[in-house]
Design an enzyme around this catalytic site. Structure first.
Site, short mmCIF file in Angstrom:
data_model
loop_
_atom_site.label_atom_id
_atom_site.label_comp_id
_atom_site.label_asym_id
_atom_site.label_seq_id
_atom_site.Cartn_x
_atom_site.Cartn_y
_atom_site.Cartn_z
N GLY A 1 -2.39 12.28 18.29
CA GLY A 1 -2.09 11.11 19.11
C GLY A 1 -1.21 10.10 18.39
O GLY A 1 -0.25 10.44 17.70
N ASP B 1 -14.76 10.44 7.16
CA ASP B 1 -15.26 9.71 8.33
C ASP B 1 -15.31 8.23 7.97
O ASP B 1 -16.11 7.81 7.12
CB ASP B 1 -16.67 10.24 8.66
N TYR C 1 -15.30 -0.87 24.74
CA TYR C 1 -13.93 -0.73 24.20
C TYR C 1 -13.17 -2.04 24.35
O TYR C 1 -12.50 -2.50 23.40
CB TYR C 1 -13.21 0.39 24.95
N LYS D 1 -11.62 -4.22 21.20
CA LYS D 1 -10.20 -4.48 20.94
C LYS D 1 -9.91 -5.97 20.90
O LYS D 1 -9.01 -6.42 20.17
CB LYS D 1 -9.34 -3.75 21.98
N VAL E 1 -0.81 5.25 26.62
CA VAL E 1 -0.03 6.20 25.83
C VAL E 1 -0.66 7.58 26.01
O VAL E 1 -1.88 7.71 25.92
CB VAL E 1 -0.05 5.83 24.33
P1 NDP Z 1 -7.12 9.91 19.90
O1 NDP Z 1 -8.50 10.01 20.47
O2 NDP Z 1 -6.07 10.84 20.37
O3 NDP Z 1 -7.18 9.98 18.29
C1 NDP Z 1 -8.17 9.29 17.59
C2 NDP Z 1 -7.98 9.53 16.11
O4 NDP Z 1 -9.01 8.84 15.40
C3 NDP Z 1 -8.07 11.00 15.72
O5 NDP Z 1 -7.14 11.26 14.70
C4 NDP Z 1 -9.49 11.12 15.18
O6 NDP Z 1 -9.57 12.20 14.25
C5 NDP Z 1 -9.64 9.76 14.51
N1 NDP Z 1 -11.05 9.39 14.33
C6 NDP Z 1 -12.00 9.27 15.28
N2 NDP Z 1 -13.17 8.95 14.73
C7 NDP Z 1 -12.96 8.86 13.38
C8 NDP Z 1 -13.78 8.59 12.27
N3 NDP Z 1 -15.09 8.31 12.42
N4 NDP Z 1 -13.24 8.60 11.02
C9 NDP Z 1 -11.92 8.87 10.86
N5 NDP Z 1 -11.08 9.13 11.88
C10 NDP Z 1 -11.60 9.14 13.13
O7 NDP Z 1 -6.69 8.38 20.16
P2 NDP Z 1 -5.26 7.69 20.36
O8 NDP Z 1 -4.24 8.30 19.49
O9 NDP Z 1 -5.03 7.57 21.81
O10 NDP Z 1 -5.62 6.22 19.86
C11 NDP Z 1 -5.31 5.74 18.55
C12 NDP Z 1 -5.57 4.24 18.54
O11 NDP Z 1 -4.74 3.62 19.53
C13 NDP Z 1 -6.99 3.85 18.89
O12 NDP Z 1 -7.39 2.74 18.11
C14 NDP Z 1 -6.90 3.46 20.35
O13 NDP Z 1 -7.92 2.57 20.73
C15 NDP Z 1 -5.55 2.82 20.39
N6 NDP Z 1 -4.93 2.75 21.70
C16 NDP Z 1 -4.70 3.88 22.44
C17 NDP Z 1 -4.09 3.78 23.68
C18 NDP Z 1 -3.81 4.97 24.53
O14 NDP Z 1 -3.44 4.79 25.71
N7 NDP Z 1 -3.91 6.19 24.02
C19 NDP Z 1 -3.73 2.48 24.25
C20 NDP Z 1 -4.01 1.36 23.39
C21 NDP Z 1 -4.59 1.50 22.17
P3 NDP Z 1 -10.96 13.01 13.98
O15 NDP Z 1 -11.66 13.15 15.31
O16 NDP Z 1 -10.52 14.31 13.38
O17 NDP Z 1 -11.74 12.17 13.00
#
Ligand code: NDP
Length: 256
Positions: free
Chosen positions: A23, A69, A163, A167, A196
Site C-alpha cells: 500500500g 510488530d 479510526y 487520526k 487511496v
Molecule cells: P494497508 O492496510 O494496505 O497497509 C498497512 C501496513 O501497516 C502494512 O504494511 C502492514 O504490514 C503494516 N502494519 C499493520 N500492523 C502493523 C504492526 N503492528 N506493526 C508493523 N506494521 C504493521 O494500509 P494503507 O497502505 O492503506 O495505509 C497506510 C497508512 O495510510 C495508514 O496509516 C492509513 O490509516 C493511512 N491512510 C490510508 C488511506 C487509504 O485510503 N488507503 C487514506 C488515508 C490514510 P504487516 O501487516 O505485514 O505488519
C-alpha cells in the site's frame, strides 16, 4: 547555492518507514530511495517485507527490511537500533503503519477499539519518541506522520469511530511534537490522504462507489504513488521551514 529541485533530494539521509511492505508504505519506501535516501522498513509479514526488498532491488535500490510488530516497544527499539546500525543513522521517520475497522459505535468491541488506537496512536507515539531521541542527539531530523481526512470529516457510508478518533489524535500529536521539538532541529509534519487504493481501502467495491468516488471532485481514488511525492517533500530540505503542518491530498474530497 542548491537549485530548487536539489532541495528535494535525500542523498546521504537515512529513513525508516513503518508498514512499508504494501500500500502507501511500499510507495513511500520506493520514493524515498529514488530521492537518494537509504531506507529501512518495519512490518510484521516477513514474506511481504522480502518482496518489497526484491522490488526495490530490481530498481537498483538497497532496502533494509526489519520484521517486527510496532505495537511492541521492544520491536520499536530494535527497528530504530537496527536502522541506525545498518544504515548509519536515522534522519527521517515515516509513521505510516495503520489499521481501520468498520463498525457502528454500538458494535465496536473493546478489543477493536484498543487495536486501532494501539497501532494508529500509541505505536506512532512510541516510534516518534524512539526516532526523535536519536534525532535530538544527532542534530535533528524529519518525522512524517500519515494522518487522514478522517481526522477532519466523518467518512460515509461506513462507520469507523475508532479510526476517525485515532487520526485526529495523529494530527494533533503532529502539532504538539512539532512545537516541542522545533528547537531540537526536528520537524514534524503529516499528510492527510483521501481515499487511496490499497488493501485498507477497497475503492473498487460497488457499495463504496457513491461516497468514496462520486463525492470526490476528481471523481477517483488515488494511487499510492500519488501520495509519495508529498512525503519526500516533507522529509526534505524543500520543507525546511515547515513544521506542524498537515498536508491534505484528497482529490478535493474535503472541499464540500
Ligand atoms: P494497508 O492496510 O494496505 O497497509 C498497512 C501496513 O501497516 C502494512 O504494511 C502492514 O504490514 C503494516 N502494519 C499493520 N500492523 C502493523 C504492526 N503492528 N506493526 C508493523 N506494521 C504493521 O494500509 P494503507 O497502505 O492503506 O495505509 C497506510 C497508512 O495510510 C495508514 O496509516 C492509513 O490509516 C493511512 N491512510 C490510508 C488511506 C487509504 O485510503 N488507503 C487514506 C488515508 C490514510 P504487516 O501487516 O505485514 O505488519
Amino acid at each position: 547555492m542548491a537549485g530548487v529541485l536539489d532541495t528535494f533530494r535525500l542523498d546521504g539521509r537515512t529513513a525508516l518507514v513503518t508498514g512499508g511492505n504494501r500500500g502507501l508504505g511500499a510507495a513511500f519506501v520506493v520514493a524515498l530511495a529514488q530521492a537518494g535516501a537509504k531506507v529501512a522498513l518495519v512490518a510484521r509479514d516477513a514474506k511481504r517485507n522480502a518482496d518489497v526488498v526484491a522490488e526495490a532491488a530490481a530498481q537498483g535500490h538497497d532496502v533494509l527490511a526489519i520484521d517486527g510488530d510496532i505495537t511492541s516497544d521492544a520491536d520499536i527499539g530494535r527497528a530504530v537500533a537496527t536502522t541506525v546500525a545498518e544504515l548509519g543513522g536515522l534522519d527521517i521517520m515515516v509513521n505510516n503503519a495503520g489499521t481501520c475497522i468498520h463498525n457502528p459505535s454500538w458494535e465496536v468491541t473493546d478489543d477493536e477499539w484498543d487495536s486501532v488506537l494501539n497501532l494508529n496512536v500509541r505505536a506512532l507515539w512510541k516510534c516518534s519518541r524512539a526516532a526523535g531521541k536519536h534525532m535530538a542527539e544527532h542534530g535533528g531530523g524529519a518525522i512524517v506522520n500519515i494522518g487522514s481526512i478522517s481526522a477532519m470529516i466523518v467518512n460515509r457510508p461506513q462507520w469507523q469511530p475508532a479510526y476517525n478518533a485515532s487520526k485526529a489524535a495523529v494530527h494533533q500529536l503532529t502539532k504538539s511534537l512539532a512545537a516541542e521539538w522545533a528547537p531540537l532541529g526536528i520537524r514534524v509534519n503529516a499528510v492527510a490522504p483521501g481515499y487511496v487504493k490499497t488493501e485498507m481501502a477497497p475503492v473498487d467495491r460497488p457499495e463504496f462507489r457513491r461516497h468514496w468516488i462520486e463525492d470526490v471532485p476528481q471523481l477517483r481514488a488515488a494511487d499510492p504513488a500519488e501520495i509519495a511525492p508529498s512525503v519526500v517533500f516533507l522529509a526534505s530540505d524543500a520543507a525546511s521551514f515547515m513544521t506542524g503542518s498537515v498536508l491534505v491530498i484528497d482529490g478535493g474530497y474535503t472541499l464540500y
